[in-house]
Design a protein around this motif. Structure first.
Motif, PDB file in Angstrom:
ATOM      1  N   THR A 149      -3.153   7.549  -5.887  1.00 11.32           N
ATOM      2  CA  THR A 149      -4.178   6.543  -6.155  1.00 11.32           C
ATOM      3  C   THR A 149      -4.858   6.785  -7.499  1.00 11.32           C
ATOM      4  O   THR A 149      -5.055   5.852  -8.281  1.00 11.32           O
ATOM      5  CB  THR A 149      -5.202   6.510  -5.006  1.00 11.32           C
ATOM      6  OG1 THR A 149      -4.495   6.198  -3.795  1.00 11.32           O
ATOM      7  CG2 THR A 149      -6.276   5.469  -5.241  1.00 11.32           C
TER       8      THR A 149
ATOM      9  N   GLU B 159      -1.915  -1.180  -3.866  1.00 12.23           N
ATOM     10  CA  GLU B 159      -1.941  -0.090  -2.892  1.00 12.23           C
ATOM     11  C   GLU B 159      -1.246  -0.542  -1.609  1.00 12.23           C
ATOM     12  O   GLU B 159      -1.764  -1.396  -0.899  1.00 12.23           O
ATOM     13  CB  GLU B 159      -3.377   0.313  -2.576  1.00 12.23           C
ATOM     14  CG  GLU B 159      -4.120   0.894  -3.759  1.00 12.23           C
ATOM     15  CD  GLU B 159      -5.526   1.298  -3.384  1.00 12.23           C
ATOM     16  OE1 GLU B 159      -5.672   2.236  -2.575  1.00 12.23           O
ATOM     17  OE2 GLU B 159      -6.457   0.669  -3.903  1.00 12.23           O
ATOM     18  N   SER B 160      -0.099   0.064  -1.302  1.00 13.71           N
ATOM     19  CA  SER B 160       0.603  -0.358  -0.096  1.00 13.71           C
ATOM     20  C   SER B 160      -0.107   0.082   1.176  1.00 13.71           C
ATOM     21  O   SER B 160       0.150  -0.463   2.247  1.00 13.71           O
ATOM     22  CB  SER B 160       2.073   0.069  -0.099  1.00 13.71           C
ATOM     23  OG  SER B 160       2.213   1.449  -0.192  1.00 13.71           O
ATOM     24  N   ASP B 161      -1.047   1.021   1.084  1.00 14.07           N
ATOM     25  CA  ASP B 161      -1.844   1.375   2.270  1.00 14.07           C
ATOM     26  C   ASP B 161      -2.567   0.145   2.815  1.00 14.07           C
ATOM     27  O   ASP B 161      -2.778   0.020   4.017  1.00 14.07           O
ATOM     28  CB  ASP B 161      -2.872   2.458   1.942  1.00 14.07           C
ATOM     29  CG  ASP B 161      -2.270   3.846   1.873  1.00 14.07           C
ATOM     30  OD1 ASP B 161      -1.057   3.998   2.171  1.00 14.07           O
ATOM     31  OD2 ASP B 161      -3.005   4.779   1.513  1.00 14.07           O
ATOM     32  N   TRP B 162      -2.942  -0.758   1.933  1.00 14.60           N
ATOM     33  CA  TRP B 162      -3.620  -1.980   2.362  1.00 14.60           C
ATOM     34  C   TRP B 162      -2.754  -2.757   3.343  1.00 14.60           C
ATOM     35  O   TRP B 162      -3.261  -3.323   4.320  1.00 14.60           O
ATOM     36  CB  TRP B 162      -3.960  -2.837   1.137  1.00 14.60           C
ATOM     37  CG  TRP B 162      -4.698  -4.093   1.508  1.00 14.60           C
ATOM     38  CD1 TRP B 162      -6.037  -4.230   1.657  1.00 14.60           C
ATOM     39  CD2 TRP B 162      -4.121  -5.372   1.787  1.00 14.60           C
ATOM     40  NE1 TRP B 162      -6.334  -5.524   2.026  1.00 14.60           N
ATOM     41  CE2 TRP B 162      -5.170  -6.246   2.112  1.00 14.60           C
ATOM     42  CE3 TRP B 162      -2.820  -5.863   1.818  1.00 14.60           C
ATOM     43  CZ2 TRP B 162      -4.967  -7.586   2.443  1.00 14.60           C
ATOM     44  CZ3 TRP B 162      -2.608  -7.190   2.156  1.00 14.60           C
ATOM     45  CH2 TRP B 162      -3.679  -8.038   2.457  1.00 14.60           C
ATOM     46  N   PHE B 163      -1.448  -2.793   3.106  1.00 15.73           N
ATOM     47  CA  PHE B 163      -0.545  -3.536   3.989  1.00 15.73           C
ATOM     48  C   PHE B 163      -0.490  -2.890   5.377  1.00 15.73           C
ATOM     49  O   PHE B 163      -0.365  -3.589   6.384  1.00 15.73           O
ATOM     50  CB  PHE B 163       0.851  -3.636   3.375  1.00 15.73           C
ATOM     51  CG  PHE B 163       0.876  -4.475   2.122  1.00 15.73           C
ATOM     52  CD1 PHE B 163       1.088  -5.840   2.183  1.00 15.73           C
ATOM     53  CD2 PHE B 163       0.662  -3.905   0.881  1.00 15.73           C
ATOM     54  CE1 PHE B 163       1.093  -6.624   1.039  1.00 15.73           C
ATOM     55  CE2 PHE B 163       0.664  -4.667  -0.280  1.00 15.73           C
ATOM     56  CZ  PHE B 163       0.875  -6.032  -0.196  1.00 15.73           C
TER      57      PHE B 163
ATOM     58  N   ARG C  99      -3.053  -1.100   6.668  1.00 16.15           N
ATOM     59  CA  ARG C  99      -4.380  -1.336   7.258  1.00 16.15           C
ATOM     60  C   ARG C  99      -4.528  -2.765   7.765  1.00 16.15           C
ATOM     61  O   ARG C  99      -5.384  -3.044   8.613  1.00 16.15           O
ATOM     62  CB  ARG C  99      -5.486  -1.023   6.253  1.00 16.15           C
ATOM     63  CG  ARG C  99      -5.680   0.459   6.018  1.00 16.15           C
ATOM     64  CD  ARG C  99      -6.956   0.759   5.229  1.00 16.15           C
ATOM     65  NE  ARG C  99      -7.009   0.155   3.917  1.00 16.15           N
ATOM     66  CZ  ARG C  99      -6.564   0.726   2.797  1.00 16.15           C
ATOM     67  NH1 ARG C  99      -6.018   1.930   2.837  1.00 16.15           N
ATOM     68  NH2 ARG C  99      -6.667   0.110   1.641  1.00 16.15           N
ATOM     69  N   SER C 100      -3.718  -3.668   7.272  1.00 16.36           N
ATOM     70  CA  SER C 100      -3.800  -5.066   7.693  1.00 16.36           C
ATOM     71  C   SER C 100      -3.218  -5.299   9.084  1.00 16.36           C
ATOM     72  O   SER C 100      -3.484  -6.333   9.702  1.00 16.36           O
ATOM     73  CB  SER C 100      -3.071  -5.963   6.687  1.00 16.36           C
ATOM     74  OG  SER C 100      -3.728  -5.899   5.436  1.00 16.36           O
TER      75      SER C 100
ATOM     76  N   ARG D  53      -3.342  -5.272  12.691  1.00 13.23           N
ATOM     77  CA  ARG D  53      -4.478  -5.185  13.602  1.00 13.23           C
ATOM     78  C   ARG D  53      -4.087  -4.865  15.037  1.00 13.23           C
ATOM     79  O   ARG D  53      -4.907  -4.404  15.812  1.00 13.23           O
ATOM     80  CB  ARG D  53      -5.286  -6.475  13.580  1.00 13.23           C
ATOM     81  CG  ARG D  53      -5.964  -6.693  12.263  1.00 13.23           C
ATOM     82  CD  ARG D  53      -7.015  -5.626  12.046  1.00 13.23           C
ATOM     83  NE  ARG D  53      -7.632  -5.796  10.745  1.00 13.23           N
ATOM     84  CZ  ARG D  53      -8.126  -4.814  10.042  1.00 13.23           C
ATOM     85  NH1 ARG D  53      -8.093  -3.592  10.481  1.00 13.23           N
ATOM     86  NH2 ARG D  53      -8.664  -5.046   8.873  1.00 13.23           N
TER      87      ARG D  53
ATOM     88  N   ALA E 265       5.070  -5.517   0.534  1.00 12.70           N
ATOM     89  CA  ALA E 265       4.561  -4.921  -0.707  1.00 12.70           C
ATOM     90  C   ALA E 265       5.475  -5.242  -1.888  1.00 12.70           C
ATOM     91  O   ALA E 265       4.992  -5.538  -2.990  1.00 12.70           O
ATOM     92  CB  ALA E 265       4.397  -3.414  -0.540  1.00 12.70           C
TER      93      ALA E 265
ATOM     94  N   TRP F 279       2.636   0.205  -8.301  1.00 10.65           N
ATOM     95  CA  TRP F 279       2.642   0.208  -6.837  1.00 10.65           C
ATOM     96  C   TRP F 279       2.388   1.622  -6.360  1.00 10.65           C
ATOM     97  O   TRP F 279       3.183   2.522  -6.594  1.00 10.65           O
ATOM     98  CB  TRP F 279       3.975  -0.314  -6.361  1.00 10.65           C
ATOM     99  CG  TRP F 279       4.256  -0.255  -4.890  1.00 10.65           C
ATOM    100  CD1 TRP F 279       3.536   0.354  -3.900  1.00 10.65           C
ATOM    101  CD2 TRP F 279       5.380  -0.839  -4.245  1.00 10.65           C
ATOM    102  NE1 TRP F 279       4.140   0.181  -2.684  1.00 10.65           N
ATOM    103  CE2 TRP F 279       5.280  -0.547  -2.866  1.00 10.65           C
ATOM    104  CE3 TRP F 279       6.475  -1.565  -4.701  1.00 10.65           C
ATOM    105  CZ2 TRP F 279       6.236  -0.967  -1.949  1.00 10.65           C
ATOM    106  CZ3 TRP F 279       7.414  -1.983  -3.782  1.00 10.65           C
ATOM    107  CH2 TRP F 279       7.295  -1.697  -2.424  1.00 10.65           C
TER     108      TRP F 279
END
Length: 180
Positions: free
Chosen positions: A19, A36-40, A42-43, A45, A67, A83
């Motif tokens: 990061t 940030e692929s971590d966002w994908f 975290r999405s 649910r 991503a 990325w």
């Protein structure tokens, strides 16, 4: 560094500095994106599976596709894309193929600190109560075979690591191609 139509993938185990390095590299562009692929992850649910578990393969593959498509959209729009994510060689062919199909070049950079350094960094984060997954992922980056030349040690202070990454990207040695 890179131009329109290229994506730099900054990968490595947790605690490697992805990061920090990615943010700096993305800022080098007049129009830069730090994706940030971590966002994908975290999405997701419901139905989330910890990414280091064997049952997570289909979820992880879906995240790589999402991503890669996001990176491609930004690159197509003229952004320099960096990325930031755990993109191991086990997914690299899939990602590169997806980007090459859109005529987008790929550079692959793997940050790898020593095990102790990575572990200390992960434990130093306030949002990471459990670290066994980080250990598992560290092991997955311990020997990258043909991609070992893409590894940059990230034990040094951040600015030194960033400069080493900039130099490696500038000399073109991190390019990955499926179709020369």
């Amino acid at each position: 560094m890179i131009g329109r139509g290229e994506v730099v993938i900054v990968s490595g185990p947790p605690g490697s500095g992805k990061t920090t390095v990615s943010a700096a590299l993305a800022s080098d562009y007049e129009r830069g994106v730090h994706l940030e692929s971590d966002w994908f992850f975290r999405s997701i649910r419901s139905g989330f599976v910890a990414p280091w578990l064997p049952d997570a393969h289909s979820q992880n593959a879906a995240v790589m596709v999402a991503a890669a498509d996001a990176a491609a959209a930004y690159a197509d729009a003229g952004y320099g894309v960096v990325w930031d994510g755990i993109v191991g060689p086990w997914f690299l062919d899939q990602v590169v193929r997806r980007l090459e199909d859109r005529e987008i070049g790929v550079q692959y950079l793997v940050l790898r600190p020593g095990r102790v350094t990575a572990s200390q960094r992960v434990r130093g984060r306030g949002d990471t109560p459990e670290t066994s997954g980080a250990e598992t992922m560290y092991d997955q980056f311990a020997d990258l075979g043909e991609f070992e030349p893409h590894v940059i040690s990230s034990d040094a202070p951040a600015e030194q690591v960033i400069e080493a990454c900039r130099a490696a990207l500038a000399n073109g040695s991190l390019e990955v191609r499926l179709h020369p």
